[in-house]
Write a protein that holds these residues in place. Structure first.
Motif: not given
Ligand SMILES: [Fe+2]
Ligand SMILES: [Fe+2]
Length: 264
Positions: A85, A119, A122, A198, A202
């Motif tokens: 990440e 991200e 995350h 996540i 994604e």
């Molecule tokens: Fe990610």
């Protein structure tokens, strides 16, 4: 002084501390969303982003074998994901700053700024889990494979999209449900909810990859599938690992023949 978007991107890339990288990512993503940045600009990104002293980066083959089960196994898994990440934050900002010569529409920048922000969320989630287990990012060694993929595709946006979101991030869609199952069966109630968040984000990242790759193919008058296969033959000739998560890939708008024909 008002920054341009590429100056903001470079500021994040040149920040080594992971949590500061996240903080800046959130601040600049909000600035971009609310129109507080001075356009895209054309500040070139560094070849490599700044990184903290730890973790030590090892070649993939030198990575110690991960043990499974118990807190140690869990820390190993979460640490590896946190490292991915952190790389992904930099990859998001790198794609924003590196390809300005392609003259992409504003929606392209909106997408990758959003990706970078996701991200950062995350990374922060996973670092929080590590902290709950008495660990932190940097405690274990990590490998440098993701940034190597970035370097190999630094010269062409279509190559970057093919290899990073459409291959590496799409691979995450294939593997995450199995990981969640395994952890849940081992009685882990902490990690699976984070991995679910996540996973859903994604799908959007892969979708952005497919969308902008298709946009570039169209703009050049190329067939998307043919172009994808050509770039993959050149930059990722190893082929793709099956089985695929067709459902998640379909949700991301990834046409099945594009990836299925590349299965090794
Ligand atoms: Fe990610
Ligand atoms: Fe992602």
């Amino acid at each position: 002084m008002t920054l341009t978007l590429t100056q903001a991107a470079c500021t994040v890339l040149l920040t080594a501390d992971p949590l500061e990288k996240c903080r800046l990512t959130h601040a600049f993503a909000a600035d971009w969303r609310d129109g507080r940045l001075d356009g895209v600009g054309d500040t070139a990104p560094p070849a490599r982003p700044a990184r903290p002293e730890k973790p030590q980066l090892l070649p993939f083959k030198a990575m110690p074998r991960r043990s499974y089960g118990g807190d140690k196994g869990r820390i190993g898994l979460i640490h590896a994901l946190a490292h991915i990440e952190l790389n992904a934050i930099d990859l998001g900002w790198d794609i924003v700053a590196r390809f300005v010569a392609e003259d992409m529409p504003k929606a392209f920048y909106d997408d990758w700024v959003r990706v970078a922000r996701d991200e950062a969320i995350h990374f922060e989630m996973l670092e929080g889990l590590l902290n709950q287990l008495g660990a932190r990012y940097g405690d274990l060694p990590a490998h440098d494979g993701l940034w190597q993929a970035a370097e190999k595709t630094a010269d062409a946006l279509m190559a970057r999209l093919a290899v990073v979101p459409m291959t590496l991030e799409a691979r995450g869609l294939d593997t995450t449900p199995t990981t969640v199952d395994k952890l849940s069966r081992n009685g882990d109630t902490l990690t699976p909810p984070a991995l679910e968040v996540i996973y859903h984000d994604e799908i959007y990242h892969v979708a952005a990859g497919v969308r902008w790759f298709s946009y570039l193919a169209d703009r050049k008058g190329e067939d998307g599938e043919t172009a994808f296969h050509a770039w993959m033959a050149e930059r990722y000739p190893a082929g793709l690992k099956a089985p695929f998560n067709h459902e998640a890939r379909a949700e991301a708008g990834f046409p099945r023949p594009w990836y299925e024909k590349l299965a090794r």
